[in-house]
Design an enzyme around this catalytic site. Structure first.
Site, PDB file in Angstrom:
ATOM      1  N   PRO A  12      -1.072  -6.031  -0.698  1.00  0.00           N
ATOM      2  CA  PRO A  12      -1.525  -7.165   0.129  1.00  0.00           C
ATOM      3  C   PRO A  12      -2.992  -6.960   0.489  1.00  0.00           C
ATOM      4  O   PRO A  12      -3.368  -5.881   0.928  1.00  0.00           O
ATOM      5  CB  PRO A  12      -0.639  -7.058   1.389  1.00  0.00           C
ATOM      6  CG  PRO A  12      -0.180  -5.645   1.441  1.00  0.00           C
ATOM      7  CD  PRO A  12      -0.173  -5.135   0.025  1.00  0.00           C
ATOM      8  N   GLN A  65       3.965 -10.432   3.643  1.00  0.00           N
ATOM      9  CA  GLN A  65       3.669  -9.351   4.588  1.00  0.00           C
ATOM     10  C   GLN A  65       3.411  -9.920   5.971  1.00  0.00           C
ATOM     11  O   GLN A  65       2.575 -10.815   6.145  1.00  0.00           O
ATOM     12  CB  GLN A  65       2.452  -8.524   4.172  1.00  0.00           C
ATOM     13  CG  GLN A  65       2.366  -7.295   5.082  1.00  0.00           C
ATOM     14  CD  GLN A  65       1.113  -6.472   4.940  1.00  0.00           C
ATOM     15  OE1 GLN A  65       0.006  -6.994   5.053  1.00  0.00           O
ATOM     16  NE2 GLN A  65       1.282  -5.189   4.696  1.00  0.00           N
ATOM     17  N   CYS A  95      -2.666  -1.540   9.031  1.00  0.00           N
ATOM     18  CA  CYS A  95      -3.977  -2.171   9.153  1.00  0.00           C
ATOM     19  C   CYS A  95      -4.677  -1.717  10.431  1.00  0.00           C
ATOM     20  O   CYS A  95      -4.102  -1.820  11.508  1.00  0.00           O
ATOM     21  CB  CYS A  95      -3.811  -3.692   9.139  1.00  0.00           C
ATOM     22  SG  CYS A  95      -5.375  -4.532   9.289  1.00  0.00           S
ATOM     23  N   HIS A 166       0.343   4.200   2.257  1.00  0.00           N
ATOM     24  CA  HIS A 166      -1.076   4.402   1.950  1.00  0.00           C
ATOM     25  C   HIS A 166      -1.370   5.855   2.326  1.00  0.00           C
ATOM     26  O   HIS A 166      -1.304   6.220   3.508  1.00  0.00           O
ATOM     27  CB  HIS A 166      -1.930   3.414   2.765  1.00  0.00           C
ATOM     28  CG  HIS A 166      -3.385   3.474   2.449  1.00  0.00           C
ATOM     29  ND1 HIS A 166      -4.291   2.591   2.965  1.00  0.00           N
ATOM     30  CD2 HIS A 166      -4.105   4.324   1.675  1.00  0.00           C
ATOM     31  CE1 HIS A 166      -5.512   2.882   2.526  1.00  0.00           C
ATOM     32  NE2 HIS A 166      -5.417   3.928   1.748  1.00  0.00           N
ATOM     33  N   ASN A 206       0.480   4.479  -2.365  1.00  0.00           N
ATOM     34  CA  ASN A 206      -0.679   3.579  -2.435  1.00  0.00           C
ATOM     35  C   ASN A 206      -1.927   4.332  -1.988  1.00  0.00           C
ATOM     36  O   ASN A 206      -1.859   5.251  -1.189  1.00  0.00           O
ATOM     37  CB  ASN A 206      -0.420   2.367  -1.510  1.00  0.00           C
ATOM     38  CG  ASN A 206      -1.677   1.561  -1.217  1.00  0.00           C
ATOM     39  OD1 ASN A 206      -2.141   1.504  -0.079  1.00  0.00           O
ATOM     40  ND2 ASN A 206      -2.255   0.951  -2.230  1.00  0.00           N
ATOM     41  N   GLY A 207      -3.078   3.881  -2.529  1.00  0.00           N
ATOM     42  CA  GLY A 207      -4.361   4.416  -2.092  1.00  0.00           C
ATOM     43  C   GLY A 207      -5.107   5.108  -3.211  1.00  0.00           C
ATOM     44  O   GLY A 207      -4.639   6.135  -3.720  1.00  0.00           O
ATOM     45  N   GLY A 208      -6.234   4.512  -3.638  1.00  0.00           N
ATOM     46  CA  GLY A 208      -7.124   5.193  -4.574  1.00  0.00           C
ATOM     47  C   GLY A 208      -6.625   5.283  -6.001  1.00  0.00           C
ATOM     48  O   GLY A 208      -7.228   5.980  -6.821  1.00  0.00           O
TER      49      GLY A 208
HETATM   50  C1  LIG Z   1     -10.076  -6.748   1.095  1.00  0.00           C
HETATM   51  C2  LIG Z   1      -8.861  -5.982   1.510  1.00  0.00           C
HETATM   52  C3  LIG Z   1      -7.946  -6.555   2.375  1.00  0.00           C
HETATM   53  C4  LIG Z   1      -6.795  -5.853   2.771  1.00  0.00           C
HETATM   54  N1  LIG Z   1      -5.859  -6.487   3.543  1.00  0.00           N
HETATM   55  C5  LIG Z   1      -4.662  -5.853   3.787  1.00  0.00           C
HETATM   56  C6  LIG Z   1      -3.582  -6.540   4.412  1.00  0.00           C
HETATM   57  O1  LIG Z   1      -3.656  -7.742   4.745  1.00  0.00           O
HETATM   58  N2  LIG Z   1      -2.434  -5.837   4.641  1.00  0.00           N
HETATM   59  C7  LIG Z   1      -2.288  -4.518   4.268  1.00  0.00           C
HETATM   60  O2  LIG Z   1      -1.226  -3.919   4.474  1.00  0.00           O
HETATM   61  N3  LIG Z   1      -3.294  -3.861   3.661  1.00  0.00           N
HETATM   62  C8  LIG Z   1      -4.454  -4.507   3.397  1.00  0.00           C
HETATM   63  N4  LIG Z   1      -5.427  -3.857   2.693  1.00  0.00           N
HETATM   64  C9  LIG Z   1      -5.197  -2.466   2.251  1.00  0.00           C
HETATM   65  C10 LIG Z   1      -4.561  -2.443   0.849  1.00  0.00           C
HETATM   66  O3  LIG Z   1      -3.307  -3.071   0.856  1.00  0.00           O
HETATM   67  C11 LIG Z   1      -4.397  -0.990   0.358  1.00  0.00           C
HETATM   68  O4  LIG Z   1      -3.522  -0.324   1.228  1.00  0.00           O
HETATM   69  C12 LIG Z   1      -5.720  -0.229   0.326  1.00  0.00           C
HETATM   70  O5  LIG Z   1      -6.763  -1.032  -0.236  1.00  0.00           O
HETATM   71  C13 LIG Z   1      -5.599   1.057  -0.468  1.00  0.00           C
HETATM   72  O6  LIG Z   1      -5.203   0.789  -1.800  1.00  0.00           O
HETATM   73  P1  LIG Z   1      -6.283   0.770  -3.019  1.00  0.00           P
HETATM   74  O7  LIG Z   1      -7.064   2.045  -2.932  1.00  0.00           O
HETATM   75  O8  LIG Z   1      -5.420   0.673  -4.247  1.00  0.00           O
HETATM   76  O9  LIG Z   1      -7.148  -0.423  -2.805  1.00  0.00           O
HETATM   77  C14 LIG Z   1      -6.587  -4.534   2.309  1.00  0.00           C
HETATM   78  C15 LIG Z   1      -7.516  -3.962   1.431  1.00  0.00           C
HETATM   79  C16 LIG Z   1      -8.636  -4.678   1.019  1.00  0.00           C
HETATM   80  C17 LIG Z   1      -9.603  -4.040   0.042  1.00  0.00           C
END
Ligand SMILES: Cc1cc2nc3c(=O)[nH]c(=O)nc-3n(C[C@H](O)[C@H](O)[C@H](O)COP(=O)(O)O)c2cc1C
Length: 345
Positions: A12, A65, A95, A166, A206-208
Site C-alpha cells: 500500500p 488497508q 505508518c 516492514h 517487506n522493506g528494501g
Molecule cells: C509513497 C509511499 C506511500 C506509502 N504509503 C503507505 C500506506 O498508505 N500504508 C502503509 O502501510 N505503508 C505505506 N508506505 C510504506 C510501504 O507500504 C512499504 O512498507 C515501504 O515503502 C517499504 O517497502 P519498500 O522498501 O519495498 O518500498 C508507503 C511508502 C511510500 C514510498
C-alpha cells in the site's frame, strides 16, 4: 496453515497505489496481491465511498488497508470493505506520519498490542474475509525482540493469522515518514525468527526488496514478500511474478500490450470525466533501464500540460514501447493481445 496467495504482494502506498495504478499492476501480474492506499476507518464510513474505495473488478485479489485505532469504526469499515467486494482488510500499524500519530493509529499502535488485538478481534467478528496486519519490527525505544514477539503473540491470539512486517523499526520522533522508510536499518533476521517461532502464521516480509531474485531468497524462509517502491518505479518486474511465484504458464505481457490496454482503460476514464494524467503518471517507470526510456518518460510527462488532453502524446509513448517490443521479439512470434479492463468510475 500458511496462505500461498500471499507469496507476492504490492505494498500500500499513499498517492501511488490508487485504483488506476492497481489496474496497471494487475495487467502485469494476475496473481500478485494488491493493496489500496491507507484510508482511515472514519473516511470509509462517512466519506464518498466510490471516490475513496471504489475499484474495478479486474483488480482482484485486492485488499483495503485501513487506518484507525478504535475497534468500533474499524469493524464498521471492515464490514463496508467486505460489502464493496474487497478480498481482505488490512490494518495499518506501520505508518509513522504526524497526522497518523495525532489520530492515535499507525505505527504508534505497536506500543499497544492489546488495543490492536481488540481492533483485530472486532474486525474479524464483523467480516468473513481475512483481517491482516501490516506492522514494523518496533518503534522508538520499544524495539526489543521480546516487544515484537509479544505484539505478534497478542494479536495472533485473537485469530489474526497473516502479518506483513516492514523489517525496520520506526522512529516516531525526529524522522520524517520518508526517512522512516530508509534510515532505520533493515533486520530481516528478526522477521525470519518470527516465522520460526510461529510456523502456523503467514508471514510476509517487506522493506528494501528490489528484485525477484531477492524475493526468491526471502521466500525460501518466509511465506510472502511485499514490494513497494521497486514495484512502483520498475513495474515491469511484475510481469515475471506469475511464472516465478505462482506456477503460471500464461505468457508474459509485453510492455506495449500493457500500454495498449491502459490506453483503452484511459479512454473510458476520460469519457467518465477523469484526466489522462491520473493514469499516465503511474506508467512512467515501465521502460526503466531500456533504450529510449527517457523519451518515453518525457512524452508521458507532457500529458498533464497538453492542450488536446494528451492522448496523442500517450500514443507516441506507446509507439516507443512497441518498437522496443518488436526489437526484442524472436522471429515468428505472434502472441495475441490481452483484453482491455473496464474503468468503472
Ligand atoms: C509513497 C509511499 C506511500 C506509502 N504509503 C503507505 C500506506 O498508505 N500504508 C502503509 O502501510 N505503508 C505505506 N508506505 C510504506 C510501504 O507500504 C512499504 O512498507 C515501504 O515503502 C517499504 O517497502 P519498500 O522498501 O519495498 O518500498 C508507503 C511508502 C511510500 C514510498
Amino acid at each position: 496453515m500458511q496462505d500461498p496467495t500471499y507469496r507476492f504482494c504490492v505494498a500500500p502506498m499513499m498517492d501511488w497505489t490508487d485504483r488506476h495504478c492497481r489496474v496497471f499492476h494487475r495487467l502485469l501480474s494476475k496473481h500478485a496481491r494488491l493493496y489500496t492506499e491507507m484510508i482511515t476507518a472514519n473516511a470509509v464510513i462517512h466519506g464518498d465511498r466510490n471516490r475513496l474505495i471504489g475499484f474495478s473488478d479486474v483488480e482482484h485479489p485486492v485488499a483495503l488497508q485501513l487506518g484507525g485505532g478504535e475497534a468500533g469504526p474499524l469493524a464498521k469499515a471492515a464490514e463496508i470493505a467486505q460489502e464493496t467486494g474487497y478480498d481482505e482488510v488490512n490494518l495499518n500499524v506501520g505508518c509513522p506520519s504526524d497526522r497518523v500519530k495525532d489520530g492515535q493509529f499507525g505505527a504508534c499502535l505497536m506500543a499497544e498490542p492489546d488495543r490492536v488485538a481488540a481492533c483485530a478481534a472486532a474486525m474479524r467478528a464483523a467480516v468473513d474475509i481475512p483481517v491482516t496486519v501490516k506492522c514494523r519490527i518496533g518503534i522508538d525505544e520499544q524495539d526489543s525482540e521480546a516487544d515484537f514477539q509479544n505484539f505478534i503473540d497478542t494479536v495472533a491470539a485473537v485469530g489474526c493469522t497473516v502479518f506483513i512486517v516492514h523489517a525496520r523499526k520506526a522512529w516516531l520522533q525526529g524522522l520524517s515518514p520518508k526517512q522512516n522508510r530508509d534510515v532505520p536499518p533493515l533486520d530481516y533476521d528478526r522477521v525470519y525468527r518470527l516465522k520460526v517461532a510461529h510456523p502456523e502464521l503467514t508471514i510476509v516480509v517487506n522493506g528494501g526488496i528490489e528484485t525477484l531474485d531477492e524475493s526468491d531468497d526471502h521466500l525460501a524462509i518466509v511465506d510472502g514478500v511485499m514490494l513497494g517502491r521497486a514495484a512502483y518505479h520498475t513495474p515491469y518486474i511484475l510481469s515475471e511474478v506469475d511464472q516465478r511465484f505462482f506456477a503460471s504458464d500464461a505468457p508474459m505481457s509485453t510492455r506495449s500490450e500493457v500500454l495498449d490496454a491502459m490506453f483503452g482503460y484511459s479512454a473510458q476514464h476520460i469519457r467518465a470525466g477523469g484526466r489522462l494524467n491520473n493514469i499516465t503518471r503511474h506508467l512512467l517507470g515501465l521502460l526503466h533501464g531500456q533504450p529510449r526510456a527517457r523519451t518515453y518518460r518525457r512524452l508521458l510527462s507532457g500529458v498533464s500540460m497538453a492542450a488536446d488532453g494528451g492522448l496523442d502524446l500517450f500514443q507516441e509513448a506507446i509507439a516507443i514501447a512497441r518498437l522496443l517490443d518488436e526489437e526484442a521479439r524472436p522471429v515468428g512470434d505472434d502472441e495475441t493481445l490481452r483484453s482491455t479492463p473496464t474503468a468503472a468510475e
